[in-house]
Design a protein around this motif. Structure first.
Motif, mmCIF file in Angstrom:
data_model
loop_
_atom_site.group_PDB
_atom_site.id
_atom_site.type_symbol
_atom_site.label_atom_id
_atom_site.label_comp_id
_atom_site.label_asym_id
_atom_site.label_seq_id
_atom_site.Cartn_x
_atom_site.Cartn_y
_atom_site.Cartn_z
ATOM 1 N N GLU A 155 17.548 60.483 1.320
ATOM 2 C CA GLU A 155 17.486 61.655 2.197
ATOM 3 C C GLU A 155 17.867 62.926 1.435
ATOM 4 O OE1 GLU A 155 16.268 62.025 5.010
ATOM 5 O OE2 GLU A 155 16.606 60.367 6.370
ATOM 6 N N ARG A 156 18.938 62.838 0.663
ATOM 7 C CA ARG A 156 19.382 64.009 -0.097
ATOM 8 C C ARG A 156 18.337 64.426 -1.126
ATOM 9 N NH1 ARG A 156 23.492 61.937 -1.882
ATOM 10 N NH2 ARG A 156 22.760 61.395 -3.959
ATOM 11 N N GLY A 162 12.257 69.075 -1.996
ATOM 12 C CA GLY A 162 11.289 69.671 -1.089
ATOM 13 C C GLY A 162 10.189 68.718 -0.675
ATOM 14 N N LEU A 163 10.443 67.407 -0.797
ATOM 15 C CA LEU A 163 9.414 66.411 -0.503
ATOM 16 C C LEU A 163 9.615 65.724 0.846
ATOM 17 C CD1 LEU A 163 9.094 64.836 -4.064
ATOM 18 C CD2 LEU A 163 7.445 66.328 -2.903
ATOM 19 N N LYS A 164 10.598 66.169 1.615
ATOM 20 C CA LYS A 164 10.792 65.589 2.937
ATOM 21 C C LYS A 164 9.581 65.899 3.796
ATOM 22 C CE LYS A 164 14.410 64.758 6.305
ATOM 23 N NZ LYS A 164 15.839 64.976 6.622
ATOM 24 N N ASN A 168 6.991 59.233 2.568
ATOM 25 C CA ASN A 168 7.545 58.355 3.601
ATOM 26 C C ASN A 168 8.059 57.096 2.927
ATOM 27 O OD1 ASN A 168 6.626 60.135 5.678
ATOM 28 N ND2 ASN A 168 4.573 59.256 5.475
ATOM 29 N N LEU A 169 9.362 56.909 2.932
ATOM 30 C CA LEU A 169 9.990 55.791 2.242
ATOM 31 C C LEU A 169 10.440 54.737 3.239
ATOM 32 C CD1 LEU A 169 12.293 57.805 -0.203
ATOM 33 C CD2 LEU A 169 9.944 57.057 -0.594
ATOM 34 N N PRO A 387 17.031 52.369 9.597
ATOM 35 C CA PRO A 387 16.010 52.620 8.572
ATOM 36 C C PRO A 387 15.587 54.074 8.560
ATOM 37 C CG PRO A 387 15.481 50.684 9.900
ATOM 38 C CD PRO A 387 16.612 51.383 10.582
ATOM 39 N N LEU A 388 15.081 54.519 7.418
ATOM 40 C CA LEU A 388 14.543 55.879 7.330
ATOM 41 C C LEU A 388 13.310 56.007 8.213
ATOM 42 C CD1 LEU A 388 14.746 56.650 3.513
ATOM 43 C CD2 LEU A 388 15.978 57.799 5.322
#
Length: 388
Positions: A155-156, A162-164, A168-169, A387-388
Motif C-alpha cells: 500500500e505504501r 503513484g501507481l495506486k 492491482n495486487l 486482502p488488498l
C-alpha cells in the motif's frame, strides 16, 4: 509420552480436525498477466551489510555500532546473505514449471529490505503494461511480518510510486497446510530420523532416544497474543502463530512412519531486541540442553518455519544449535528447507492456479490441504488483515 501440544477436548473438536482451506476472495479469481515474488531481501557484499540492517531496523533508532554487533553472521559469510540467490533459483524453477504447463506469466521480483526493492518492481510492472498482478510471498505461515507487513509495504509503495489504481495486487494464500509444503517436509523428516539412528548406531548407542525439534522464528509474545482469529486460539489453546506450526508438526509426525513413537516439540530461534521483552519460547539451544539432561541421545532439527536456507538457518541452526548439540554429546541432523524441491515448486503453481482464471473463468489448478484444520479466515477480518 510424546512431547506435543494436546488441546483440551471440546464440542468444537470437529472444527480442529476439519479440512477447510483459504479460498480466493470475491474478485480475486481473474486472468492475471504477471506474478510478483515478494521477499525479505539480503546483502550481497560487505559494503551492503550495514545499509541493509538500517533498512531492516528502520524507525527504531538503532545506531550503527549496535547494528555492527548483529552483522557478525553476514560478515562471516563475506557479507552475503544466501536468500537472494535462493530467490533467483526459486524464480527459475517456477518459470520452468509454468512453461511446462503452458502458463504464460512472467515473474517479477521485489524485496522489502534490499535490491530489487518493491518500488523498482512495481515501476517495471507498470512500464511493461501489467495491471493485475498475483503476489507470492516467501513465507508459508500467517503472521505480521509474513502477511500484514507485506500488505502495508504494498500500500505504501503504491502510494509513493503513484501507481495506486494502476496496479492491482492480490496476495496468494498461506500454504503451510498444503501438500506443496508438507510433502517435502515428510521426506526430510524420514531422512533425518534415519540419519540420527545411523549416527547413534555408529556410536554404539542404537537404542538411544531421539527427539524431533520443529523450529521456527520466534516473535514477541505480545504480538503473537494479538493475532486472530479468536476461534483458532480457542480450538488450539494457544496463540494462532504457534497453532499453525503445531498443526503441521502434529501432521508430519503422524504421516511419517519412521517417526512413529518419537517425541517432538515446536521450538523457536532468532529472538532479538530487548531481553526484557518476552518472546515465544523455548529457544532451541535451551531446549537441546534440557533434552540432553533428560536423557535424549540425538535430535532431528526441522527448520519448517522457513522455505529456504537463508542466513538465520545457516547461523542459528548449522552453527549455534549444532555446536550446542555437540557440546551436549547429542547426535544432530538439520533437515533441509523446501527450497526448490520439485513437489514444492509444482505445489506452489497449483496454489497460484487457484487464483488464475482459465477458460470459462475456472481456476487453472488447485492446491491440496493435507494439514487438518479450518484455516479459512487466517488473513481475513479477525485474522491478521484483510486482502488488498
Amino acid at each position: 509420552m510424546t512431547d506435543t501440544f494436546s488441546p483440551v477436548a471440546t464440542d468444537n473438536d470437529d472444527a480442529r480436525t476439519a479440512s477447510v482451506p483459504q479460498q480466493p476472495a470475491e474478485g480475486e479469481l481473474r486472468p492475471y498477466t504477471a506474478i510478483l515474488l515478494a521477499s525479505f531481501g539480503g546483502p550481497e557484499g560487505q559494503d551492503h551489510v550495514i545499509p541493509f540492517l538500517r533498512n531492516v531496523t528502520r524507525g527504531k533508532g538503532i545506531p550503527d555500532e549496535r547494528l555492527e554487533e548483529v552483522a557478525t553472521h553476514y560478515r562471516a559469510n563475506d557479507g552475503v546473505s544466501p536468500i537472494n540467490q535462493q530467490n533467483r533459483d526459486l524464480i527459475a524453477a517456477l518459470e520452468t514449471e509454468l512453461a511446462g504447463r503452458e502458463i504464460d506469466l512472467p515473474i517479477y521480483w521485489g524485496n522489502r529490505n534490499w535490491d530489487p526493492y518493491f518500488a523498482d518492481a512495481f515501476k517495471q510492472l507498470a512500464a511493461d503494461g501489467h495491471q493485475d498482478v498475483l503476489v507470492l510471498v516467501t513465507s508459508a505461515y500467517a503472521g505480521y511480518s509474513s502477511n500484514d507487513q507485506y500488505l502495508e509495504d504494498f500500500e505504501r509503495t503504491l502510494a509513493e510510486t503513484g501507481l495506486k489504481g494502476q496496479l492491482n495486487l492480490v496476495k496468494v494464500r498461506q500454504f503451510f497446510y498444503d501438500k506443496a509444503f508438507t510433502r517435502p517436509n515428510e521426506e526430510f523428516l524420514a531422512a533425518g530420523v534415519q540419519d540420527v539412528r545411523s549416527q547413534l548406531a555408529g556410536a554404539g548407542r542404537p537404542d538411544g532416544k531421539i527427539k524431533v525439534l520443529f523450529v521456527t522464528h520466534s516473535i514477541p509474545t505480545a504480538v503473537a497474543q494479538r493475532q486472530g482469529p479468536a476461534r483458532i486460539k480457542e480450538l488450539f489453546g494457544t496463540d494462532v502463530y504457534t497453532a499453525q506450526h503445531q498443526a503441521i508438526a502434529d501432521y508430519l509426525m503422524g504421516a511419517v512412519a519412521e517417526a512413529e513413537g518419537i517425541d517432538y516439540q515446536v521450538v523457536f530461534q532468532s529472538r532479538s531486541g530487548s531481553p526484557e521483552t518476552p518472546w515465544l519460547e523455548p529457544d532451541i539451544n535451551d531446549q537441546i540442553e534440557e533434552d540432553a539432561a533428560a536423557g535424549y541421545a540425538g535430535v532431528v532439527v526441522m527448520p519448517f518455519g522457513f522455505i529456504s536456507d537463508h542466513m538465520e538457518v545457516i547461523w542459528d541452526l548449522d552453527t549455534e544449535a549444532k555446536e550446542t548439540a555437540q557440546e551436549q554429546g547429542l547426535a544432530f541432523h538439520r533437515a533441509p528447507t523446501v527450497g526448490t524441491h520439485p513437489e514444492f515448486i509444482s505445489g506452489l503453481v497449483d496454489i497460484m492456479g487457484e487464483y488464475i482464471a482459465g477458460e470459462g473463468g475456472q481456476p487453472l489448478a488447485s492446491g491440496e490441504q493435507t494439514v487438518p484444520g479450518d484455516w479459512s479466515d487466517l488473513t481475513t477480518e479477525g485474522g491478521w488483515d484483510t486482502p488488498l
